[in-house]
Structure formats: C-alpha cells, structure tokens
Design a protein around this motif. Sequence first.
Motif, PDB file in Angstrom:
ATOM      1  N   PHE A  55      50.782  25.179  42.155  1.00 46.96           N
ATOM      2  CA  PHE A  55      49.697  25.871  41.468  1.00 46.96           C
ATOM      3  C   PHE A  55      50.020  26.042  39.976  1.00 46.96           C
ATOM      4  O   PHE A  55      50.660  27.011  39.589  1.00 46.96           O
ATOM      5  CB  PHE A  55      49.504  27.232  42.143  1.00 46.96           C
ATOM      6  N   ILE A  80      41.518  29.047  53.053  1.00 50.03           N
ATOM      7  CA  ILE A  80      42.415  28.229  53.878  1.00 50.03           C
ATOM      8  C   ILE A  80      43.232  29.128  54.807  1.00 50.03           C
ATOM      9  O   ILE A  80      43.442  28.813  55.969  1.00 50.03           O
ATOM     10  CB  ILE A  80      43.351  27.381  52.999  1.00 50.03           C
ATOM     11  N   GLY A  81      43.677  30.238  54.256  1.00 48.51           N
ATOM     12  CA  GLY A  81      44.478  31.149  55.070  1.00 48.51           C
ATOM     13  C   GLY A  81      45.219  32.127  54.178  1.00 48.51           C
ATOM     14  O   GLY A  81      44.923  32.255  52.988  1.00 48.51           O
ATOM     15  N   LYS A  82      46.179  32.800  54.772  1.00 50.25           N
ATOM     16  CA  LYS A  82      46.948  33.802  54.043  1.00 50.25           C
ATOM     17  C   LYS A  82      47.758  33.113  52.944  1.00 50.25           C
ATOM     18  O   LYS A  82      48.329  32.052  53.155  1.00 50.25           O
ATOM     19  CB  LYS A  82      47.872  34.510  55.049  1.00 50.25           C
ATOM     20  N   VAL A  83      47.775  33.723  51.747  1.00 48.38           N
ATOM     21  CA  VAL A  83      48.491  33.130  50.620  1.00 48.38           C
ATOM     22  C   VAL A  83      49.758  33.934  50.352  1.00 48.38           C
ATOM     23  O   VAL A  83      49.720  35.158  50.274  1.00 48.38           O
ATOM     24  CB  VAL A  83      47.598  33.104  49.360  1.00 48.38           C
ATOM     25  N   HIS A  84      50.863  33.208  50.228  1.00 43.23           N
ATOM     26  CA  HIS A  84      52.162  33.856  50.086  1.00 43.23           C
ATOM     27  C   HIS A  84      52.930  33.139  48.977  1.00 43.23           C
ATOM     28  O   HIS A  84      52.987  31.908  48.963  1.00 43.23           O
ATOM     29  CB  HIS A  84      52.870  33.765  51.451  1.00 43.23           C
ATOM     30  N   HIS A  85      53.484  33.880  48.032  1.00 44.74           N
ATOM     31  CA  HIS A  85      54.214  33.256  46.922  1.00 44.74           C
ATOM     32  C   HIS A  85      55.530  32.709  47.429  1.00 44.74           C
ATOM     33  O   HIS A  85      56.367  33.442  47.947  1.00 44.74           O
ATOM     34  CB  HIS A  85      54.461  34.288  45.823  1.00 44.74           C
ATOM     35  N   LEU A  86      55.691  31.404  47.294  1.00 40.00           N
ATOM     36  CA  LEU A  86      56.841  30.737  47.897  1.00 40.00           C
ATOM     37  C   LEU A  86      57.897  30.431  46.854  1.00 40.00           C
ATOM     38  O   LEU A  86      59.080  30.679  47.047  1.00 40.00           O
ATOM     39  CB  LEU A  86      56.343  29.439  48.553  1.00 40.00           C
ATOM     40  N   ASN A 133      42.663  36.138  46.259  1.00 36.75           N
ATOM     41  CA  ASN A 133      41.688  36.136  45.160  1.00 36.75           C
ATOM     42  C   ASN A 133      42.265  35.436  43.932  1.00 36.75           C
ATOM     43  O   ASN A 133      41.576  34.660  43.268  1.00 36.75           O
ATOM     44  CB  ASN A 133      41.313  37.561  44.757  1.00 36.75           C
ATOM     45  N   ALA A 134      43.533  35.747  43.636  1.00 35.86           N
ATOM     46  CA  ALA A 134      44.146  35.216  42.422  1.00 35.86           C
ATOM     47  C   ALA A 134      44.205  33.700  42.444  1.00 35.86           C
ATOM     48  O   ALA A 134      43.984  33.038  41.425  1.00 35.86           O
ATOM     49  CB  ALA A 134      45.547  35.799  42.244  1.00 35.86           C
ATOM     50  N   THR A 135      44.493  33.132  43.617  1.00 38.57           N
ATOM     51  CA  THR A 135      44.614  31.674  43.701  1.00 38.57           C
ATOM     52  C   THR A 135      43.307  31.013  44.119  1.00 38.57           C
ATOM     53  O   THR A 135      43.163  29.802  43.975  1.00 38.57           O
ATOM     54  CB  THR A 135      45.683  31.283  44.744  1.00 38.57           C
ATOM     55  N   GLY A 136      42.376  31.773  44.657  1.00 42.82           N
ATOM     56  CA  GLY A 136      41.124  31.199  45.161  1.00 42.82           C
ATOM     57  C   GLY A 136      41.334  30.378  46.422  1.00 42.82           C
ATOM     58  O   GLY A 136      40.518  29.523  46.756  1.00 42.82           O
ATOM     59  N   LEU A 137      42.461  30.598  47.135  1.00 40.36           N
ATOM     60  CA  LEU A 137      42.784  29.775  48.301  1.00 40.36           C
ATOM     61  C   LEU A 137      42.636  30.534  49.616  1.00 40.36           C
ATOM     62  O   LEU A 137      43.072  30.062  50.671  1.00 40.36           O
ATOM     63  CB  LEU A 137      44.227  29.239  48.177  1.00 40.36           C
ATOM     64  N   TYR A 185      36.438  25.420  41.390  1.00 42.51           N
ATOM     65  CA  TYR A 185      36.128  26.851  41.367  1.00 42.51           C
ATOM     66  C   TYR A 185      36.862  27.565  40.231  1.00 42.51           C
ATOM     67  O   TYR A 185      37.802  27.030  39.633  1.00 42.51           O
ATOM     68  CB  TYR A 185      36.467  27.484  42.723  1.00 42.51           C
ATOM     69  N   GLY A 223      54.576  27.907  43.303  1.00 41.82           N
ATOM     70  CA  GLY A 223      54.395  27.306  44.621  1.00 41.82           C
ATOM     71  C   GLY A 223      53.920  28.377  45.584  1.00 41.82           C
ATOM     72  O   GLY A 223      54.540  29.430  45.691  1.00 41.82           O
ATOM     73  N   PHE A 224      52.795  28.118  46.244  1.00 36.42           N
ATOM     74  CA  PHE A 224      52.286  29.078  47.230  1.00 36.42           C
ATOM     75  C   PHE A 224      52.302  28.441  48.613  1.00 36.42           C
ATOM     76  O   PHE A 224      52.075  27.235  48.761  1.00 36.42           O
ATOM     77  CB  PHE A 224      50.861  29.522  46.894  1.00 36.42           C
ATOM     78  N   GLU A 225      52.533  29.296  49.603  1.00 37.84           N
ATOM     79  CA  GLU A 225      52.427  28.883  50.989  1.00 37.84           C
ATOM     80  C   GLU A 225      51.072  29.397  51.453  1.00 37.84           C
ATOM     81  O   GLU A 225      50.808  30.598  51.336  1.00 37.84           O
ATOM     82  CB  GLU A 225      53.544  29.547  51.773  1.00 37.84           C
ATOM     83  N   GLY A 258      48.160  29.607  54.472  1.00 39.04           N
ATOM     84  CA  GLY A 258      47.892  29.427  55.902  1.00 39.04           C
ATOM     85  C   GLY A 258      49.179  29.535  56.708  1.00 39.04           C
ATOM     86  O   GLY A 258      50.285  29.556  56.164  1.00 39.04           O
ATOM     87  N   LEU A 284      39.110  30.869  38.827  1.00 42.27           N
ATOM     88  CA  LEU A 284      40.079  31.845  39.305  1.00 42.27           C
ATOM     89  C   LEU A 284      39.547  33.253  39.043  1.00 42.27           C
ATOM     90  O   LEU A 284      39.071  33.553  37.954  1.00 42.27           O
ATOM     91  CB  LEU A 284      41.427  31.690  38.590  1.00 42.27           C
ATOM     92  N   MET A 285      39.628  34.101  40.049  1.00 38.67           N
ATOM     93  CA  MET A 285      39.216  35.506  39.969  1.00 38.67           C
ATOM     94  C   MET A 285      37.915  35.728  39.176  1.00 38.67           C
ATOM     95  O   MET A 285      37.912  36.388  38.142  1.00 38.67           O
ATOM     96  CB  MET A 285      40.338  36.351  39.362  1.00 38.67           C
TER      97      MET A 285
END
Lengths: 249, 315
Positions: A77, B217-223, B210-214, A193, A63-65, A67, A195-196
């Motif tokens: 993810f 959208i904005g800053k990516v942070h592992h939640l 880069n790893a997530t390709g996101l 897309y 799970g990513f946050e 923005g 990945l990397m």
Amino acid sequence: MTTLPKSTKKKLGLVIDLDICVGCQACATSCKEWNTGGYSAPLSDTDPYGADPHGAWLNRIHGFEVGDGESGQTVHFPRSCLHCETPACVTVCPTGASYKREEDGIVLVNPDTCIGCKLCSWACPYGAREYDENHGVMKKCTLCVDRIYNQHLAEEDRVPACVRACPTGARHFGDIGDPNSAVSKLVADRGGYDLMPEMGYKPVNKYLPPRARRDGSANNFQPAVEAPDPPGKDLATSFFAWADKMLSQ
Amino acid sequence: MHPAYSVIFFTTASGAGYGLLVWLAMASALGGFPPDWALGLIGLGLALALVTGGLLSSTAHLGRPERAWRAFSQWRSSWLSREGVLAVATYIPAAILGISWVFYEKFDGPVIIASLLVSVLALTTVYATGMIYASLPTIRAWNQPLTVAVYLTLAMATGGILFVFVLSFFAPLPTWAIALPLVAIIGAYFTKRFYWEAIDEAPRTLRPENATGLGHIGKVHHLEPPHAQANYVMREMGFKVARNHADKLRRLSAYLMFLVPIVCLLLLLMVSTFTAPLFALVAVLAMGIGVVIERWLFFAEAEHVVMLYYGADAA
C-alpha cells in the motif's frame, strides 16, 4: 495565498494499482533520490548511519494483511500526498507557503517561506507531510513538478519519478479531471476509489482495489508440473523407483 | 499527539495573560476600583509579560523562527494566522489603557472604549487559539464543540486568580473581586468536565478498513511498516499516554486547577488583608501547574487519524 482556487484547470494525480504493487520500494527510493536534488531539496536524514536513522521521505509503502484464512491476502500500500481538491493542510497554513496550483491542482510547499510550524501535518489525515529536521521546513510530494514539465528530459521521463521507477506498472500519472484521459478510464474500469472520503478532503489520487481472488475453498489449483506416476504396479517399476530413491539420498 | 513544551507554556501563559487583561480592563471600565497607577503598572505589566512570553515561546517550536512574521499574512483562511494578527492587535488598546492608567491615573471617559476593545480582542485571540485545534477534523478529541469553550473559560479562570493575586496587594479585597473569579473557576470546571465526558463518549468511527478502503475484502491488519525507525509522522502524531496514567493526571489537574483555587478563594473571604496575598499565591501556583498538566493531557490524549496507517485499531 492559502485560500483554495475555486477550481483547477487540471487535476493531475496518481492512480495506484493495489492489485499488482509488489511492495519493492523502488518508487520510494526513486522518489527520495530525485527529490533530494529537486524542487524542495534537500530531503535530509537525521542520524543516517547511527542507531536511530530517520528522515523526510515523500512516499511510504505499507504492507497490510487483508481478510482471514484462505481468502486472506497481503496488500502493498503506497502512501503519499493525494493532492486533494479541498486540502485543509493548505488552508491552515499561516504563511501562505502552502498552496494549491490553479493550473494543475498540485499542492506544494514553498521551502523559502515555510516557518516549520507543522500545523499542516496535523491537518492531513494521510500523513503526507513530513518535517525536515535539518532544513526546518515541511516536505511533501511535489508530483515531481520539476520533471513533468521539464523540456530537458526525454518525453518518457516527464512523469513523476515513482511512476517511472515502478517495475510492475502499478503507478499511473495523468489528469484525473479529464474523463477521457487514460487514468480516468482506468479508474472507471477498475472501480478506483478515494481514501477516507468521510474526511471531506476530496483526494485526487485514486487507488485501484485488488482484483477478486480465486475461491481458495474449491480445490481448483492446477499443479505446475505433472505428478510422477504412482509407484509400483510391476516389480521392475518398483525396483527402479526404489533405486532412484536410494541414489537420490 | 506529541506535547510540545513550548506550545504548552504558550497557551498556559498567554491564556492567563489575556484573561487577566480582560479582568483588569472590565473592572476598570466598570469603575471597580480607583485608578491607582501602581495597580495598573503591576497588573497590566504582568498580563502583557505573560502574553509576550507566551507568544515568544510559541516561536520556539518553529523550524524557522526568523520567518515568524510571515504568519500574519493568511488571516483569510488560517486560524493560526488569525491568532497572530489578533494577538498583536490586542497590544494597541492595551497600550492606550496602560498609558492612561499608569501615567495619568485615568481610565474613565473615552479610555473605556480602549478597555472594551482590549476585552474583545483578548477573548477573540483565545477563541482563535482554541479554533486552531477545534477546526482539525483529523483529531477527534479536538474537533469538539467544547474545545474552544475550555480555552475561553480556563483563560478567564487563570486570569481571574491572577486578578485576585494582584488586587490583594493593594486594598482589602472587595467581595465581588473574589466572587466573580470563583464563578469563572466553577464555570471552567464544568466546561472541562463536560469536555472530558464528551471525548470519552465520542465514537471512534474510523478503522484501518476506512483508511485503506479495503474493508470490503475483510479485516485489515498492519503487517509491514514502511520503515524500521519511527518517522516524523509517528513521532509527532503517534504519541500516546497510557489510559490509567491519563485518568490519574486528569484527577490531579482537576484538583490543582479547580479544588485548590476554590478553597483558597473561600478562605480569602475570611482572612485578613495581610495574609490574603499568600492564599492568592497558593491558588495561582496550583492553578498554573494544574493547567500545564491539563494542556499536556490535551495533546497526549488526542489520537490522530493518520495512525490508522501505522497499526492503530481505531481513531
């Protein structure tokens, strides 16, 4: 042979829709359930009922946050083998246990010839390969090679277990090398897309980005139910409102 | 990266063994000393024992050591396989040189060809060892031009100090037998120093975006990690040493690998023949421990790109 085929007849892979994945882990558990009895069985666990349970899984859902503030969102993810076109995990293998199939592009490990040196896991940027401590060999997504061609299964079941299990339809399976396939059209429509890509492995699996969210700063939310009338123009309305409040306590 | 003790011991021991093979083979080919059978037996014996011990220990980290023979098959694509093939191939000219030297006290004439082959194959084996690491684009600290040079120069330095140690039992050490290993150690020092500077300066260009390709959208942070306990990927690829510990260990290993052996070699130019083995032994032990620490750091300081999926800020 760990040298790669020049080209593959098909590029079978997954298209994962990050817009609608809800992170329910159904694909991960379904994958584990099928593959612990499938091609590279068992997918064993170490200390499964103890203090430090861990084991080989072929599919992991992060799970990513993404923005900040009102435009921030949670993105579930799923991460598994991307069945790359030029995977270094295959070419580094010293035994030939790791290989990429010429007929459909699936990357597999032969569990009977793998020596468990783990070098392939070092070579993979995506963490797709996990070492099975009890079996002594490397495990990875097989794209359910033992389902997709299995004539004993009903037609609709001849897809990877994760795709079959997904309750929201966030996972799609097909030939990404064929521009007319449903998955290729999906990738084209939604801007799928890799990945990397800077790693140069040319992943076959594609990810569909989350759709743009409504602008949270503009006050355009529609309430789900009508707000009650503002209280008390006349005495009776005020009284009933007061009574309702008291009785509701 | 998780430092596996079997791999650390393997690269340290076999690196020194191959280095010693090169020193003995080249010195014999150039007629640096008379073909004393005892020197051949002890010198080549020690070198091959280190090489063999290292190779055997490297199988200890395999999940299926009984299948290790399969690793000789994929030399077309795999540096690990090439290393195995070259390692075994080195035994053939080494055996020819050894038999001729120990049993016939002869290492000139056609035996020189075997000596040259030993040198070339031993160095190529160490080169292949370095390439196993240097060829991985997933690990920035290893995917460096100097990685292979570090393995090669340290093999020559550790082999050189062993060469001095073995030779010191047999005759008064000729000046060249001290000066040349000294040059090898100084060369290894500069190579390792430049390597450390290179990995400290190499930009960490990849981020979770880069790893997530996101990132658009904005800053990516592992939640939310996918699992409660560390899995194989995190245990193998997520090992990390604290920065200030790494700095201290770098200094300690540099003192042991370079400073102590250099001082010992300089003293060897002055001391008597009887005490020479003692000084050489101190140099051998210091360098051995120093290289083990250096190899441990080589793993512990290396960051793997996959950790971007597990909360790493950059790789």
